[in-house]
Design an enzyme around this catalytic site. Structure first.
Site, short mmCIF file in Angstrom:
data_model
loop_
_atom_site.label_atom_id
_atom_site.label_comp_id
_atom_site.label_asym_id
_atom_site.label_seq_id
_atom_site.Cartn_x
_atom_site.Cartn_y
_atom_site.Cartn_z
N SER A 68 0.83 -1.20 0.00
CA SER A 68 0.00 0.00 0.00
C SER A 68 0.87 1.25 0.00
O SER A 68 1.65 1.47 -0.92
CB SER A 68 -0.96 -0.05 1.19
OG SER A 68 -1.97 0.92 1.07
N ASP A 94 -10.24 -3.29 -5.14
CA ASP A 94 -9.32 -2.34 -4.52
C ASP A 94 -9.32 -1.04 -5.33
O ASP A 94 -9.14 -1.08 -6.56
CB ASP A 94 -7.92 -2.95 -4.49
CG ASP A 94 -6.88 -2.08 -3.80
OD1 ASP A 94 -7.24 -1.00 -3.27
OD2 ASP A 94 -5.70 -2.47 -3.79
N HIS A 126 -8.01 -4.98 -0.98
CA HIS A 126 -6.87 -4.23 -0.48
C HIS A 126 -6.52 -4.65 0.96
O HIS A 126 -7.39 -4.78 1.81
CB HIS A 126 -7.17 -2.73 -0.49
CG HIS A 126 -5.97 -1.91 -0.14
ND1 HIS A 126 -5.00 -1.58 -1.06
CD2 HIS A 126 -5.54 -1.38 1.04
CE1 HIS A 126 -4.06 -0.87 -0.47
NE2 HIS A 126 -4.36 -0.74 0.80
#
Length: 403
Positions: free
Chosen positions: A189, A343, A373
């Site tokens: 991320s 995501d 995600h």
């Protein structure tokens, strides 16, 4: 008795309404996912309440909750774990105890959390980096870079870059018995964002003689220019990372000024004088047809030059690695990119994978259609999911075969 039953029924209905949320049909363990989502919503509501009451910033409130997941550095029979500092930046160091036939591999890892949350000592990250060290018999450096809102861009980037540059010194590599030809940067991320930016910056740094062997980017955030990509539209209110939260992470990375967040939310934050940058994130050209899903690309609506002058970070490639030219991508190391179908950041990863491949960089793009995600962080009870283990194993297998 009847009144009690009615109250119980109403309470049960309220709980069921709160817990139940529509989720994609292809996800495993749907009820577990719903419970995790309910926990995330509760956490977010509490943080919003604290912010609204003026008790503390939204991100600071969330950080208090994530601090509860902290575990002290604990060695085991396979790995020696210590907290130390590299170049005055806090790191958690994992040294395998198994004997090695020669020099070891190394992974420098940057945790996720929207540049505002998380730490190397969180249970999920300690588990991932410990497992990486043990499975690969590798030295792992997990970086505790400073976080927003106390520290804004470029502090986070400067911290991780400083650690990487320090570790790549021949004397440091020798101290830890690391093969200079087998070093990787990795992150998930926001950490994937930092890893991509570090790999790019190293190409420009004449002081660094050791070259990275690989970079591994796990559902990375790679651009803040266009926050209306098909994945942002499709998953605007979906699992774990809705659009509003990603916009908040992006804006908090640069400032607490709500005007930037509001401009980003409406996708009107880029000034006309920066219009040339849109070529690097033009999804109508960079995404495969199956991901466009009927969405129509529209020309950008430009925003205030004043915002960009006050907060230039969102136009800086160190914050948005997709904004570099194709020429600047050439020479990047072997790359692993993990994207998840469900995501908002899916399209960032797709566009970067395509641009890297076009620039001649060897890329393994692992797209998982039944994942969301942050899935890799859900590998420990009580929030343990099979998909988390599956993604972690795929990542580790790639490192084992390519590093």
């Amino acid at each position: 008795m009847g009144a009690k039953l009615l109250c119980l029924f109403l309470a049960s209905a309220l709980v069921a309404y709160y817990i139940y949320a529509p989720i994609p049909e292809d996800l495993e363990e749907p009820w577990k996912v719903m419970l995790i989502m309910a926990a995330f919503r509760t956490t977010s509501l509490l943080a919003e309440a604290a912010d609204w009451l003026g008790l503390m910033n939204h991100m600071e409130a969330l950080m208090l909750i994530t601090d509860a997941e902290y575990i002290a550095p604990t060695s085991d029979e396979n790995v020696t774990v210590t907290d130390t500092e590299f170049s005055n930046v806090a790191v958690r160091l994992y040294l395998p105890r198994k004997p090695s036939d020669g020099l070891r591999r190394a992974v420098i890892y940057f945790h996720g959390g929207g540049w505002s949350l998380g730490q190397a000592g969180m249970k999920c990250y300690d588990h991932l980096t410990r497992w990486t060290s043990n499975r690969l018999n590798a030295v792992v450096v997990s970086v505790n870079y400073r976080l927003a809102p106390k520290y804004r861009f470029p502090v986070q980037f400067e911290d991780v870059y400083s650690v990487t540059k320090f570790f790549l010194q021949s004397s440091v590599l020798s101290q830890y018995g690391v093969d200079p030809d087998r070093v990787c940067v990795a992150g998930d991320s926001a950490g994937g964002n930092l890893a991509a930016a570090v790999a790019q910056q190293l190409l420009e740094d004449s002081e660094v003689k050791t070259k990275l062997k690989a970079q591994a980017l796990l559902y990375p955030a790679l651009q803040s220019l266009d926050l209306n990509l098909p994945s942002y539209q499709e998953h605007e209110n979906k699992i774990i990372l809705p659009k509003w939260l990603m916009v908040k992470f992006w804006s908090e990375y640069f400032t607490s000024d709500s005007s930037l967040r509001e401009a980003m939310a409406s996708n009107r934050h880029v000034p006309v004088e920066s219009s040339h940058l849109f070529q690097f994130v033009n999804w109508s050209n960079l995404l495969p047809e199956e991901l466009k899903k009927g969405y129509v690309y529209t020309s950008p609506t430009y925003g205030s030059s004043e915002l960009a002058q006050k907060y230039p970070g969102f136009l800086d490639p160190r914050a948005a690695p997709l904004l570099v030219s194709d020429a600047q991508l050439r020479g990047l190391p072997l790359t692993y990119i993990l994207t998840c179908e469900h995501d908002v950041l899916r399209d960032d990863g797709f566009m970067y994978a395509g641009r890297l491949q076009a620039a001649g960089v060897p890329v393994t793009h692992d797209h998982v259609k039944d994942a969301f995600h942050g899935a890799m962080t859900f590998v420990l009870s009580p929030a343990e999911l099979a998909v988390g283990h599956r993604l972690m194993n795929r990542y580790i297998e790639w490192l084992n075969e390519n590093l």
